[in-house]
Structures are given as C-alpha cells and as structure tokens.
Design a protein around this motif. Sequence first.
Motif, PDB file in Angstrom:
ATOM      1  N   LEU A 142       0.832  -1.201   0.000  1.00 55.80           N
ATOM      2  CA  LEU A 142       0.000   0.000   0.000  1.00 55.80           C
ATOM      3  C   LEU A 142       0.869   1.254   0.000  1.00 55.80           C
ATOM      4  CD1 LEU A 142      -2.759   1.345   0.136  1.00 55.80           C
ATOM      5  CD2 LEU A 142      -2.732   1.019   2.623  1.00 55.80           C
ATOM      6  N   ALA A 143       1.924   1.255   0.810  1.00 55.26           N
ATOM      7  CA  ALA A 143       2.829   2.403   0.843  1.00 55.26           C
ATOM      8  C   ALA A 143       3.450   2.632  -0.526  1.00 55.26           C
ATOM      9  CB  ALA A 143       3.908   2.190   1.901  1.00 55.26           C
ATOM     10  N   GLY A 144       3.851   1.533  -1.194  1.00 58.15           N
ATOM     11  CA  GLY A 144       4.423   1.665  -2.528  1.00 58.15           C
ATOM     12  C   GLY A 144       3.430   2.243  -3.519  1.00 58.15           C
ATOM     13  N   ARG A 145       2.183   1.835  -3.398  1.00 57.89           N
ATOM     14  CA  ARG A 145       1.143   2.375  -4.284  1.00 57.89           C
ATOM     15  C   ARG A 145       0.916   3.858  -4.015  1.00 57.89           C
ATOM     16  NH1 ARG A 145      -1.232   2.236  -9.134  1.00 57.89           N
ATOM     17  NH2 ARG A 145      -3.460   2.717  -9.063  1.00 57.89           N
ATOM     18  N   LEU A 146       0.859   4.225  -2.751  1.00 55.11           N
ATOM     19  CA  LEU A 146       0.698   5.641  -2.406  1.00 55.11           C
ATOM     20  C   LEU A 146       1.850   6.466  -2.978  1.00 55.11           C
ATOM     21  CD1 LEU A 146      -0.319   5.284   1.364  1.00 55.11           C
ATOM     22  CD2 LEU A 146      -1.837   5.962  -0.502  1.00 55.11           C
ATOM     23  N   TRP A 147       3.065   5.949  -2.834  1.00 52.83           N
ATOM     24  CA  TRP A 147       4.264   6.653  -3.281  1.00 52.83           C
ATOM     25  C   TRP A 147       4.236   6.853  -4.801  1.00 52.83           C
ATOM     26  CZ3 TRP A 147       8.236   9.022  -0.786  1.00 52.83           C
ATOM     27  CH2 TRP A 147       9.415   9.249  -1.488  1.00 52.83           C
ATOM     28  N   LYS A 148       3.936   5.795  -5.539  1.00 57.80           N
ATOM     29  CA  LYS A 148       3.960   5.880  -6.994  1.00 57.80           C
ATOM     30  C   LYS A 148       2.803   6.707  -7.540  1.00 57.80           C
ATOM     31  CE  LYS A 148       6.386   1.501  -7.639  1.00 57.80           C
ATOM     32  NZ  LYS A 148       6.317   0.092  -8.119  1.00 57.80           N
ATOM     33  N   ARG A 149       1.688   6.715  -6.827  1.00 60.70           N
ATOM     34  CA  ARG A 149       0.527   7.486  -7.287  1.00 60.70           C
ATOM     35  C   ARG A 149       0.615   8.958  -6.914  1.00 60.70           C
ATOM     36  NH1 ARG A 149      -2.881   8.407  -9.214  1.00 60.70           N
ATOM     37  NH2 ARG A 149      -4.926   7.917  -8.357  1.00 60.70           N
ATOM     38  N   GLY A 150       1.494   9.304  -5.972  1.00 61.93           N
ATOM     39  CA  GLY A 150       1.630  10.705  -5.601  1.00 61.93           C
ATOM     40  C   GLY A 150       0.809  11.121  -4.404  1.00 61.93           C
ATOM     41  N   PHE A 151       0.379  10.155  -3.569  1.00 61.65           N
ATOM     42  CA  PHE A 151      -0.282  10.495  -2.306  1.00 61.65           C
ATOM     43  C   PHE A 151       0.797  10.778  -1.256  1.00 61.65           C
ATOM     44  CE2 PHE A 151      -3.592   7.919  -4.373  1.00 61.65           C
ATOM     45  CZ  PHE A 151      -4.701   8.730  -4.180  1.00 61.65           C
ATOM     46  N   THR A 152       0.577  11.784  -0.437  1.00 59.46           N
ATOM     47  CA  THR A 152       1.563  12.167   0.567  1.00 59.46           C
ATOM     48  C   THR A 152       1.185  11.568   1.911  1.00 59.46           C
ATOM     49  OG1 THR A 152       0.381  14.227   1.046  1.00 59.46           O
ATOM     50  CG2 THR A 152       2.103  14.309  -0.631  1.00 59.46           C
ATOM     51  N   PHE A 153       2.158  10.929   2.573  1.00 61.38           N
ATOM     52  CA  PHE A 153       1.830  10.211   3.797  1.00 61.38           C
ATOM     53  C   PHE A 153       3.017  10.142   4.733  1.00 61.38           C
ATOM     54  CE2 PHE A 153       3.674   7.005   1.066  1.00 61.38           C
ATOM     55  CZ  PHE A 153       4.385   6.167   1.923  1.00 61.38           C
ATOM     56  N   ASP A 154       2.713   9.910   6.010  1.00 64.75           N
ATOM     57  CA  ASP A 154       3.662   9.510   7.038  1.00 64.75           C
ATOM     58  C   ASP A 154       3.126   8.243   7.681  1.00 64.75           C
ATOM     59  OD1 ASP A 154       5.645  11.546   6.951  1.00 64.75           O
ATOM     60  OD2 ASP A 154       4.298  12.924   7.996  1.00 64.75           O
ATOM     61  N   TYR A 155       4.042   7.414   8.166  1.00 61.13           N
ATOM     62  CA  TYR A 155       3.631   6.233   8.933  1.00 61.13           C
ATOM     63  C   TYR A 155       3.275   6.638  10.364  1.00 61.13           C
ATOM     64  CZ  TYR A 155       6.238   3.578   5.325  1.00 61.13           C
ATOM     65  OH  TYR A 155       6.715   3.040   4.162  1.00 61.13           O
ATOM     66  N   ILE A 156       2.472   5.790  11.020  1.00 66.57           N
ATOM     67  CA  ILE A 156       2.175   5.989  12.434  1.00 66.57           C
ATOM     68  C   ILE A 156       2.065   4.622  13.111  1.00 66.57           C
ATOM     69  CG2 ILE A 156      -0.345   6.087  12.114  1.00 66.57           C
ATOM     70  CD1 ILE A 156      -0.308   8.284  14.353  1.00 66.57           C
ATOM     71  N   SER A 157       2.562   4.541  14.334  1.00 67.51           N
ATOM     72  CA  SER A 157       2.544   3.280  15.079  1.00 67.51           C
ATOM     73  C   SER A 157       1.324   3.214  15.987  1.00 67.51           C
ATOM     74  CB  SER A 157       3.815   3.169  15.931  1.00 67.51           C
ATOM     75  OG  SER A 157       3.768   4.084  17.020  1.00 67.51           O
ATOM     76  N   ASP A 158       1.129   2.037  16.600  1.00 70.01           N
ATOM     77  CA  ASP A 158       0.039   1.875  17.571  1.00 70.01           C
ATOM     78  C   ASP A 158       0.167   2.903  18.696  1.00 70.01           C
ATOM     79  OD1 ASP A 158      -1.393  -0.794  16.789  1.00 70.01           O
ATOM     80  OD2 ASP A 158       0.741  -1.249  16.667  1.00 70.01           O
ATOM     81  N   ALA A 159       1.355   3.012  19.288  1.00 70.78           N
ATOM     82  CA  ALA A 159       1.547   3.907  20.423  1.00 70.78           C
ATOM     83  C   ALA A 159       1.342   5.359  20.039  1.00 70.78           C
ATOM     84  CB  ALA A 159       2.950   3.711  21.013  1.00 70.78           C
ATOM     85  N   GLN A 160       1.727   5.728  18.812  1.00 73.94           N
ATOM     86  CA  GLN A 160       1.653   7.134  18.397  1.00 73.94           C
ATOM     87  C   GLN A 160       0.231   7.591  18.119  1.00 73.94           C
ATOM     88  OE1 GLN A 160       4.424   6.935  15.162  1.00 73.94           O
ATOM     89  NE2 GLN A 160       6.210   7.047  16.503  1.00 73.94           N
TER      90      GLN A 160
END
Length: 853
Positions: free
Chosen positions: A472-490
């Motif tokens: 999913l991250a790879g798809r977001l990256w190639k499609r041009g969606f901007t994102f950051d990851y987030i963990s359970d604790a965060q």
Amino acid sequence: MMTSFRILSGFLRIGMLFCLLCTGLSFPLNAQTSFTTKPWTYWWWMGSAATPEDITWQMERFAEKGLGGVHIIPIYGVKGYEAAFVPFLKKKWLSLLEHTIQEGNRLGLGVDMTTGTGWPFGGPNVTPELAAKKWKLLPDSIVVSPTGQKVKRAAPGGEGLVLDPFGAGNMENYLQRFDSAFAGSRLLPRSMYNDSYEVYGGNWTQGFEEEFRKRRGYDFREAMAKLRVNGPDEEKTLARMDYQETISELVLENYARPWVSWSNRKGMKTRYQAHGSPGNLLDLYAEADIPETESFGNSGFSIPGLRVDTDYSVEKSGKPDPLAMKMASSPAHLKGKPLVSSETTTWLANHFKVSLSQAKPQIDELFVAGINHVFYHGTTYTPKREAFPGWLFYASTNYGPHAHFDKHFQYLNAYVTRIQSYLQPSQPENDILLYFPIHDLWATPAKEPEELISLGVHYTERWLTALPVGALAGRLWKRGFTFDYISDAQLALLNGVGGREVSAGHGRYKTILIPSGLYMPESTVRELLRLADQGVKIVFAGDVPGRATGLKGNRERSRLLVENMDRLLKKASVLHSGDWEKDLSSVGVNAESMAEKGLSFIRKSYKNQPFYFVANLADKFGEDWVKINLFSGSIVAIDPLTGEKQPLPVRETNAGREYFLDLPPGKSLMLLAGEQPVARAVPDMKTGSATLKGSWKLVFKEGRPGGLPEAGMETLQSWTTLSDSARYFSGTVAYSLVFDLPAGVPLDKTFELDLGDVREVADVQINGKPIGTVWSIPFRLSVPAGVLKKQKNLLVIEVTNLSANYMRLFDEVNPGWKKFYDINMIDISGKPFKASRWDPMPSGLLSEVRLGY
C-alpha cells in the motif's frame, strides 16, 4: 530539435505573455544557511592517531569546502603508526576532542561523536554479565549463552564485548564510563550517535522470563511449549508475537530511552539509527532528537547516462528504499523534530569510482523521503604529510582531501545547503497517516522459534514491501499520495481538529489509512474509536483486522475486538467501501499528478506557504504541464544548483490551473509560492540546435601520471583510447574548439550548451569568459547573451575524471598503501581490494556537444 532547459538554465525559452518582464519580480526571502543546513561528514579517526595540527588543517578544509560539521568515529588503526595511537577516552583523547570542538566553534563547524568506537555499543567496560546473550529452544528446556560478539571495527581503548540491549540498567552501567571521562570536560559534542542496530544473535537478557510474565500475563515456559509446535499453528504465532513484542519493549525502554535521557541531561542531542532493531522502528526513531536513516548502495535510477558500478550486487547489498527512509522522517514530522539525518552514499560504488553525478540523485532520494540533514559517509582523518591516496576507511565514498572530486566538492555542498536551508525550517504537508501494523509482521513465520524479526534498511522486502502495508505504501508513493507512517503507540498523540483533520500538535493530516490486516491490539481499536468520535476520517484499505494480539485470553479478546471494530465501522467518519482511492478522494485527499509522470517530490510548508522539492529520478519526464495541488497562484522555481529564481508559466484548463515544468532526467527544482500576480504563459516549442563540429585539441594538465602529449580528436570519445599512458591518466584534460554560429542566429539571446556525456566534471569557458561548472546529469549550461560571436568562438572545456584509472597502476606498483588493521581494504563485493583487475573507466567528453538556441 532538442529538448531545452532554459529556466534555471532555464525557462527563458518559455514565451511570457504578460508584464512580468517589464514590472520586476518579488520573491520570498532567501532561506538562511547555518552550520546545520550545510552537509556534515562522518570522520573516522584511525587509531585516534591524531594531532591538533592535522585536526586543524583538515577542519579548515572542511569549512572551506562548505561542510557544516563532523561526526567523530574512532576505529581501528594504521600499521606503522602504533606509537601514535591514542586510547579512547583517555586524557589525551579527550584533549583532542576538546581541541576539535574549539576549532569547530572557531570555524563554524559542529561536532558529533559516537558513544563508543566502531559499532555497536560495547567495549572494555562491558562485563560478561552486561554482554549480549542468546537463547536456544531445546526439546524440554532452553539454553542461554553469551553471543561472544565484540565491537566491530573497534578503536584502541574501545575493544570489548557488545552490550546486551535488553537488560534493565545495562545502558546506565555502560554510560558510567562516559560520565567519568566527561566529568572535567568544558566542551561536549553537539550530539551523541548510536549506529545501526547490529547485535548479531542477541535475543535474551537476564530476567527476561520475569519481564515476559509481567508484560504478557503468563509464563514464558507456556510460550515455549507453543513455540515447539512444528508447522503453522495459531497459538504458536501468538506466542511468537508475544516474545517479539516483549523484546521490542525492552530495547525501547532499556536501550534507547536511557541513552537519549543521559545525553540530554548533559546538554547533548542524539542521532539514532534505529534500523536493524527487532523493535518498532517508528517508536525507536521517535525517541531521538535527530532520527537517522541510511542510504546504503545504489538505487539503480533509470536516469539516462547514470552509471552503476559493475561490481555492485543488489542480491548482496540490497538497495536504498525511500519507503524505509520514511520510517525515520515520519516520527520526526509527527513529533515536531526539525532534523532528520542520514548516513549518505555508503558503498555507492567501489573506492576511486564514485562521481558527484552519482551521489546527487541518491541525495535527492533522501530529500524526497523527508531527510534534511545529510551526513556523508564519509571522510577518514589523514595526516597532512600522508601522500595519495591517504588513509581510507573500507566502506565508504571518499570525501576527504585526496578525493578525485575534491576541487569540485564545494558544488555538491552548495547544492545540498540550498535545499536543506528550505527543508529544515519547513513543516510537513502530508495528507495521510498510514498505520503500520507491526503485529502482522511479528506474525510472519520464522526459521527458528527464537529468531527475531529485525527491520533493516538493506532488504526491506523481508519486513515491509512484501507485506500489505508495504504494498500500500508503494502504491501511495507511486501514485503521488503524501503520507507519514504511524505506530500503535503514536495514535495516542492524535486529536481531531475541527471535525475534519487530525493533528499530533506538529502537523495536520486529512485521514488515517489502515492497510489490510489480520491482527490489531485492542488499545489501537479504542484509539481509533476515540478519534472517530472526534470526527477524524479513517479509511480501511482492505481486510479489517479481526484478531487480537497475544496469546493469553485471545479468543475472548478477539470477540471483543470484533465488536469494537463493528462499532468503529458504523461511525460516520469511517470509510470502507472496497475502493480506498475513492474513499480518500471523498475525504479530500488527492494524489499529486506529477508522481505518475515519473517525478519524485516532497511537499512541505515554508513560512506558511506551500513548498515543493521535485526531482526527476527516472526517464519518463522531460517537460510538460502539471497540476500542483497546493498552489493556486504564481510559483517561483529555484534551481538548487545555482540558486537562480524564475517564475513558472501557468495556464487555465478545464481540469484547473496547470504549471509548466521543464525538468529533464537528473534535474531538480524547488517550488515556492510567488508574491507577484499569476503569470500567464505558453511554451514556445520552436527551438533550434547545432552540433559543434571541428577539430578538438586535448591538453593533459594536472594529474597522474604526468608528461602526456597533446592530442586531437575529430569525434569525441574517451581519452583512454588515445594511448596506453592515457588509459591510466587521472586528472584534468582541457578540450578546446573554435566554432562559428549557424547563419541567422541572433546574438542577443541566451543559449544552452549541452555537453552530453561528461566523465566526470567540466569547467567551461567561452571566449575567455567562465560560463560555469557542470558536475551532474544533465550536463548543461546557460550561455548568457553577448558571450558568443558570429564567428571564431573559442570553447574551452576542462574535464576532470575519476582516480580509478590511475589506481589501476598505483595499486599494482604500490600495494603497501593498504596498511590498515582489521578489515584493511576490500572492494564492493567484499573481496580484497585490487584495482589492477579493473578495465579503464571512460573519461572526458564522450558524446557530441550541442548548442541550443
């Protein structure tokens, strides 16, 4: 016809159709530079056989070349210099450190250091009780034993066992040595550094069973019984998950946090390479003041003309992955940390074979992944009197005084500084928080029951890209969606804002995106329910998790989790239509179209205005109209190679406002909101070009070996084809040509000089006037109006190649230069270094030179 680049060498071939040319332009203020915005370098002290005089000499060179700081790493020494070795943390070593910091203050250079020597943490103060341990599952018991691992590449005074990273109090005991050493110090480094996690085989600590019982609620021996089951089994999977989660908590609580806390109490920051750890990278990176990732190897960009060392093996070394780099930048964005650093260009190619044009796109990849504090890997301390090639560390790109690109090094540093001057004070502008389901990773099978899953930067398919979240991250990256990851604790840091956005206090996002998954902690579902009640938009991109994590009471806890998940899915702000891109669009998240055109970018806010850094790291794009989501008015484009600023042409279409980008492969731009009215323009596609023909004269200037005669060429090709001696020459060759302009070409215009394939750096003069230096792809320069004449123009191009060709000879005749302890010198494939086996590397101007008009 030829594709031209006439803004920022540049957009002048765009026909501006309104009054910008006559009213003047108003640009945002220049970003401020500092020792932090400049690139830094790793600085290996071999045997710490340093003197104040040579420290000063090399640091003055660093400052002159445009570096901002150094990172001291004491390592193994040089044979023949044993009498000069200075034991780590002894009085003389501390005096050298203090001198370095004093000189840094004088020269405007920062100083960091490793909390130890070599890597990972360990040394003479690590007793067997404090040392790394491992366990093995036997048929009816477990056996615990020391790993026996010692500090890798240790310096004199730093040798010893590797620290157990899981035990309570171990880090505090380890740091007592530094407390004692620093007790009388007036000056301390800016930051302490913790290298990538490389505790090989360490998976146990004294008191682990008690910690496991306290945290997981049942006896570890019950978990062992589950782990003994052969083949796939649900309870075995849950027991492995519990084991890995316990280890993850221990490395966070007993290793990362005490080290960061100790450094901060002493007034120092921390740079932390959490990758390689068996814990959740997002939580570990978040502990540091400066999270640090790593660019190891060659990304293999499809930029035409960009080389990959023939000895480089993706199978052996992996390759850099921006999706893994974002593991460091994401928590920095989330928690408002202004700096994210990277170990940069490690093993990009063999020693003596790395060019500035190869380094630049690797650094661009770091920038688009959110890195803004580059550390070159690196420079080896070498005495001033030491002849070529000086002292060298085995596993790096050489940025030291004997580097073949030393006389042009300042151009790369200026480039990095311009970009980091905007990236460091800017704020993230990402739309999506992508949930990272660490428990699904921990549920993946392992070869052995006690084997830990580690999250490294070299083979990301093992823990990221092969999983649904990575896909999913790879798809977001190639499609041009901007994102950051987030963990359970965060997730606990988040709050809804205005019923539409979600904020951690340091950045706002439009939605939380949950990848397809199986397991989820009950606490995570509760956090998502809390956020949904605040109006936060949550999008599920696949299968909804239906199993609780951990073994104890899993059946009942899973039942409750399903009930809570059903409640969550019924919330008005939660979407799960089966088409996640449609769901993202419905909550106002739109992709940047430039990504599908092949461009890489990062989107931020600079002084409350949109800011983009855009790099063409592929071969799909040249020039085109693009929509840029955050801009609605005029845009100023800044060329980071030169600092030149120009407005972008703009047009209105049925799809909205579009801007014209002229960005050939290898090029990059910074885009800022302009302060002038919107500029209407259309591209003028009528462009002429001519190949410069005639007899080229070649003069061999400074370099090794000397005494080569002048030569001539009618057709440009590598100078290594001229003679046997030329096959070994490394240095600078001056190419000169007299040419006429084509008839009818006016002189009162800007031209473009395209040098084609340059190996490796070219300094250009026309009619005695310096035009500029090209060191990166594409090798093009803007020629100002008034420089060219109709006839008899004298073009002089001084080309400097790599040192590899001379090393083919030098290494055969002088093998004694490889005089280092430990690993000495190896090549990129791990074999003993032997340059004489190399073929000559093409050098000089390799293709036709063209003039565009």
